[in-house]
Scaffold this active site. Structure first.
Site, PDB file in Angstrom:
ATOM      1  N   HIS A  46       0.518  -0.972  -0.427  1.00  0.00           N
ATOM      2  CA  HIS A  46       0.166  -0.138  -0.148  1.00  0.00           C
ATOM      3  C   HIS A  46       0.883   1.280   0.095  1.00  0.00           C
ATOM      4  O   HIS A  46       1.767   1.455   0.972  1.00  0.00           O
ATOM      5  CB  HIS A  46      -0.662   0.258   1.221  1.00  0.00           C
ATOM      6  CG  HIS A  46      -0.321  -0.062   2.676  1.00  0.00           C
ATOM      7  ND1 HIS A  46       0.056   1.105   3.104  1.00  0.00           N
ATOM      8  CD2 HIS A  46       0.152  -0.725   3.346  1.00  0.00           C
ATOM      9  CE1 HIS A  46       0.517   1.435   4.200  1.00  0.00           C
ATOM     10  NE2 HIS A  46       0.408  -0.233   4.484  1.00  0.00           N
TER      11      HIS A  46
ATOM     12  N   GLU B  91      -5.545   1.175   2.715  1.00  0.00           N
ATOM     13  CA  GLU B  91      -4.648   0.129   3.800  1.00  0.00           C
ATOM     14  C   GLU B  91      -4.922   1.123   5.002  1.00  0.00           C
ATOM     15  O   GLU B  91      -5.554   0.161   5.837  1.00  0.00           O
ATOM     16  CB  GLU B  91      -3.399  -0.608   3.663  1.00  0.00           C
ATOM     17  CG  GLU B  91      -3.777  -1.708   4.296  1.00  0.00           C
ATOM     18  CD  GLU B  91      -2.443  -1.789   5.794  1.00  0.00           C
ATOM     19  OE1 GLU B  91      -2.934  -2.163   6.395  1.00  0.00           O
ATOM     20  OE2 GLU B  91      -2.026  -0.286   6.291  1.00  0.00           O
ATOM     21  N   GLU B  92      -4.847   1.672   4.967  1.00  0.00           N
ATOM     22  CA  GLU B  92      -4.565   2.921   5.998  1.00  0.00           C
ATOM     23  C   GLU B  92      -5.481   3.704   7.186  1.00  0.00           C
ATOM     24  O   GLU B  92      -5.835   3.549   8.341  1.00  0.00           O
ATOM     25  CB  GLU B  92      -3.119   4.160   6.485  1.00  0.00           C
ATOM     26  CG  GLU B  92      -1.816   3.781   6.115  1.00  0.00           C
ATOM     27  CD  GLU B  92      -1.301   2.615   7.488  1.00  0.00           C
ATOM     28  OE1 GLU B  92      -1.782   2.637   8.626  1.00  0.00           O
ATOM     29  OE2 GLU B  92       0.055   2.237   7.959  1.00  0.00           O
TER      30      GLU B  92
ATOM     31  N   GLU C 152       3.809  -6.007   4.193  1.00  0.00           N
ATOM     32  CA  GLU C 152       3.527  -4.876   5.271  1.00  0.00           C
ATOM     33  C   GLU C 152       4.769  -4.676   6.292  1.00  0.00           C
ATOM     34  O   GLU C 152       5.985  -4.791   5.903  1.00  0.00           O
ATOM     35  CB  GLU C 152       2.698  -5.792   6.382  1.00  0.00           C
ATOM     36  CG  GLU C 152       1.366  -5.120   6.392  1.00  0.00           C
ATOM     37  CD  GLU C 152       1.313  -3.519   6.322  1.00  0.00           C
ATOM     38  OE1 GLU C 152       1.962  -3.114   6.869  1.00  0.00           O
ATOM     39  OE2 GLU C 152      -0.337  -2.849   6.053  1.00  0.00           O
TER      40      GLU C 152
ATOM     41  N   HIS D 234       4.764   4.609  12.104  1.00  0.00           N
ATOM     42  CA  HIS D 234       3.652   6.145  12.558  1.00  0.00           C
ATOM     43  C   HIS D 234       4.488   6.913  12.814  1.00  0.00           C
ATOM     44  O   HIS D 234       3.443   7.067  13.687  1.00  0.00           O
ATOM     45  CB  HIS D 234       2.153   4.686  13.012  1.00  0.00           C
ATOM     46  CG  HIS D 234       1.827   3.977  12.445  1.00  0.00           C
ATOM     47  ND1 HIS D 234       0.129   3.493  12.473  1.00  0.00           N
ATOM     48  CD2 HIS D 234       1.818   4.064  10.320  1.00  0.00           C
ATOM     49  CE1 HIS D 234       0.083   3.132  11.314  1.00  0.00           C
ATOM     50  NE2 HIS D 234       1.355   2.845  10.162  1.00  0.00           N
TER      51      HIS D 234
END
Length: 805
Positions: free
Chosen positions: A104, A150-151, A177, A253
């Site tokens: 993603h 995706e997030e 991922e 993140h």
């Protein structure tokens, strides 16, 4: 590198260019235009250089859809006009079956998202480039999905697997991922079932790193995370392999997740592995008959990254039971020799077994009390930046407790008993403990039972080989060397496994919310590993003359570390530029309006809602921003769904409101405000009421529904039509859209009581501004600048409107 090899420097170029775009939040021009255009530009360039052996197809998908998922607190997701970039590489005459590779390109707000997941998309671009230049045609198609949402909790993968025409041909997938930044990519999920997929990885991967233990931990739900693997499995019924980078999850993140932190060696390693596995699957005869090979789970684990051992779970079950049976047979033979003392031998064995369990329970309780004390006095996460602190604090305490309890047992319970006999009995008791654990875990059906097999088989073989040494007086150096050599394999593997577990779990404790006591969790893990590693050394406490020196050393280290931790010398967070370990804080400048049945605003306020993402809340930040104090604690509005607060996701169960703050601030007036309109109210048969609603607003919105007492939400136009309640009983809908989305239309249907003077339902809608001119107010920006440099503070503006119908 040869022309058919994966080239990491070129992949790094892709990575640098993707991250240079900046944060790529769904709905933003960066995600929907700039990132998409860059991917298309590179894909077209690769297509121009591809050989005639391949047919090249490119598609831009803009799906709209809805689904329910029990992830986090449980919620329903709705997406509109999000973006997928899909490439299919196949033989010139086409292919009936395909293998999917998924990454993603979107990121969470305020982060460049290098590891999650731009590096995976860069790797996929280079794999596409490498495969397309090969003169050898593929047997099956390879579909590369660069998914753009995706997030937003797995929306784009759902749109692809449920709506795209190419999805019907997919027989297997590889999902790329990240839970950390670089390092080795771990295979942490496979299947479901389909052992042939694991075998494909075993045969093809050049640098294997895989663990069924990680799979069972992840699928247990104790890690607050999920991946597109779940969507392909649950909504596409497709088996696959899930890989993720796990090193340095501290900056996952955050703004520190930049391309320069990902080593070229990590990119090369991932590219070598994934390219090899994709080529293997794309030329495998099993791909077109994958459903025929769906037979049970598989036990798999790598041996120090050198190779992977994999075998069917049913074979593992047989091996486990045979190993346990041999151990019980050995123990039974020991008990009945001589027959005249069988009852006495059995009693002594079970006594030793009980003492081992009792020592473990006491150790666990004692260490958890220490961890709880550390949390209560406000010194939680002292080990977050300095992991060795947790070992010195909880590891030494656990080891010292085990030694102390058995020292006291030896001195007072086994007074004047033969040391060699005691050592023998406690070895057998440890063997029985592991044999029982092996039987129980195998019966439960966990593939991780292979660990117990190691801890039964190797010690038993060791005992049989050095049986005579046990009967000699004292623990001689020869005996110790032979004993250690025999236990080398299970100890080495357990140390290797513990590194992987702590590599994954330690950073997670910094983002697991304020409800969980991270010190208790980590202390629990350390105690468990201490129990495992000490299990076959308990007998030494009875063999040697004294363990006082060891006990004093361990106790001294524990006491000194405890004093230092209580003094606050170990600051939890770090702003070190080379290796930051930041504290995560989320700030939302919110304006709230509460309406009555007539649509009148009965209450309104505005403020900056502050959440610390770990157990410490913002206690360390208060000295830097003194106005964040107890006078502005967040109150819970019991009459409103989700306490009347603008949650972006239903993670309220992870946070204690006593560790939330609401700092008064001016009202925000977004340039693109939300519009909420009830189109119709229809009285349906069986005393039901249907509300049809239209909403337009920013790319991210949250809908909260609470039926009033006597009312029930029976059906709606979202998901599969069956409403899914979140924890606490309210209903949560997560909405997002790409560019140029139409207004959101939906309806809800409620069973209403006859008397409904106070309405039958409360509906609240929150609009979240993650990018653009509405993202940060001047007050929010000024507050963010005051936060210390060891924090990662992510902020955005939002509005919250509550209506009663």
């Amino acid at each position: 590198a040869g022309p058919r090899d994966f080239r990491a420097p070129r992949a790094r170029g892709y990575l640098d260019n993707i991250t240079a775009i900046g944060p790529r939040t769904v709905g933003s021009p960066e995600n929907e235009v700039l990132a998409v255009n860059y991917l298309l530009e590179q894909i077209r360039a690769i297509e121009r250089e591809s050989t005639d052996a391949h047919k090249f197809s490119v598609d831009i998908q803009k799906p709209t859809g809805s689904f329910s998922i029990d992830f986090l607190g449980g919620f329903t997701s709705y997406y509109a006009n999000i973006t997928n970039v899909v490439v299919k590489l196949e033989p010139q005459n086409g292919a009936e079956h395909a293998v999917l590779s998924n990454c993603h390109f979107d990121s969470v707000p305020n982060t460049p998202g290098a590891s999650d997941d731009a590096v995976s998309c860069a790797v996929m671009l280079e794999i596409l480039n490498t495969l397309s230049k090969s003169s050898e045609p593929l047997q099956h198609a390879v579909i590369f999905l660069f998914n753009g949402a995706e997030e937003n909790i797995l929306q784009a993968s759902h749109g692809f697997i449920t709506q795209h025409e190419w999805a019907k041909s997919i027989r297997a997938f590889i999902n790329l991922e990240a839970a950390g930044v670089g390092g080795k990519e771990l295979v942490f999920q496979t299947g479901p079932e389909n052992p042939w997929l694991v075998q494909a990885y075993v045969v093809a991967a050049k640098h294997p790193f895989a663990s069924v233990v990680a799979q069972e931990i992840f699928q247990s739900g104790i890690i607050p995370a999920d991946t597109d693997f779940r969507i392909y499995r649950d909504f596409g019924n497709v088996p696959g392999i899930d890989l993720a980078f796990i090193e340095n999850g501290y900056i996952y993140h955050t703004k520190y997740d930049t391309s320069d932190r990902i080593l070229t060696d990590s990119i090369q390693r991932a590219g070598d592995n994934i390219l090899a596995v994709l080529k293997y699957l794309a030329t495998s005869d099993k791909l077109d008959k994958s459903s025929e090979y769906r037979h049970g789970n598989v036990v798999f684990f790598d041996v120090l990254g050198l190779f992977v051992l994999a075998y069917p779970a049913r074979v593992g079950t047989i091996m486990n039971y045979i190993t346990a049976a041999v151990a019980f047979l050995y123990l039974g033979k020991k008990i009945v020799q001589p027959k005249t003392r069988a009852v006495q031998n059995l009693k002594k064995l079970f006594t030793a077994f009980g003492l081992i369990l009792l020592s473990w329970v006491c150790t666990l309780v004692a260490v958890l009390i220490v961890a709880a004390f550390i949390s209560i006095i406000g010194r939680s996460l002292s080990w977050y930046t300095h992991f060795y602190v947790s070992v010195f604090l909880y590891g030494t305490a656990a080891a010292a407790m085990v030694i102390l309890l058995h020292m006291l047992t030896k001195k007072f319970f086994y007074k004047n008993m033969n040391e060699q006999y005691l050592g023998d009995v406690f070895f057998d008791a440890s063997l029985m403990t592991w044999s029982i654990a092996l039987t129980v875990i195998t019966q439960i059906g966990l593939c991780s039972a292979f660990i117990c097999t190691l801890w039964v088989a190797f010690p038993l073989l060791t005992k049989l080989m050095i049986h005579k040494e046990f009967s000699q007086k004292g623990a001689t150096m020869k005996f110790i060397m032979m004993y250690m050599l025999g236990l080398f394999v299970p100890y080495l593997y357990m140390m290797y496994l513990s590194w992987t577990v702590f590599e994954m779990f330690t950073p997670i404790m910094g983002r697991s919310g304020s409800e969980i006591l991270p010190d208790v969790v980590l202390a629990g893990f350390i105690v468990v590993f201490t129990m495992i590693l000490s299990s076959y050394f308990i007998n030494f406490i009875y063999l040697v003359k004294s363990t006082k020196a060891t006990l004093i050393t361990l106790t001294t280290v524990f006491v000194v570390t405890l004093i230092l931790v209580c003094s606050g010398i170990f600051f939890p967070y770090s702003s070190d530029a080379a290796n930051p370990k930041p504290k995560r804080v989320f700030l939302q400048h919110a304006s709230r309006r509460f309406h009555d049945l007539d649509g009148n605003v009965v209450k309104s306020d505005s403020g900056i809602w502050i959440n610390g993402f770990d157990y410490n809340g913002i206690s360390h930040i208060t000295p830097h921003v003194p106005e964040i104090n107890d006078t502005i604690r967040t109150p819970c509005d019991e009459q409103a769904p989700f306490c009347g607060l603008p949650w972006i996701l239903p993670v309220h169960f992870m946070f204690r409101l006593v560790k939330n703050w609401y700092l008064p601030a001016p009202e925000i007036l977004p340039r693109s405000p939300i519009h909420f309109k009830v189109l119709s109210k229809e009285l349906m048969p069986w005393n039901k009421v249907r509300l049809s609603i239209e909403v337009s607003g920013p790319s991210h919105m949250s809908l909260y529904v609470r039926p009033h007492e006597g009312s029930t939400l029976s059906t709606w136009s979202l998901g599969d039509g069956t409403p899914v309640a979140s924890l606490g009983g309210d209903y949560f809908v997560f909405y997002s859209h790409g560019l140029q989305a139409m207004p959101w239309h939906f309806w809800i249907e409620l069973t209403a009581p006859e008397k409904r003077s106070v309405g039958i339902v409360s509906l609240a809608i929150a609009a979240h501004y993650f990018f653009g001119e509405d993202q940060k107010s001047p007050q929010l920006s000024a507050l963010l600048e005051r936060f210390p440099n060891w924090t990662f503070s992510s902020g955005w503006s939002c509005t919250y409107d509550l209506f009663v119908f």
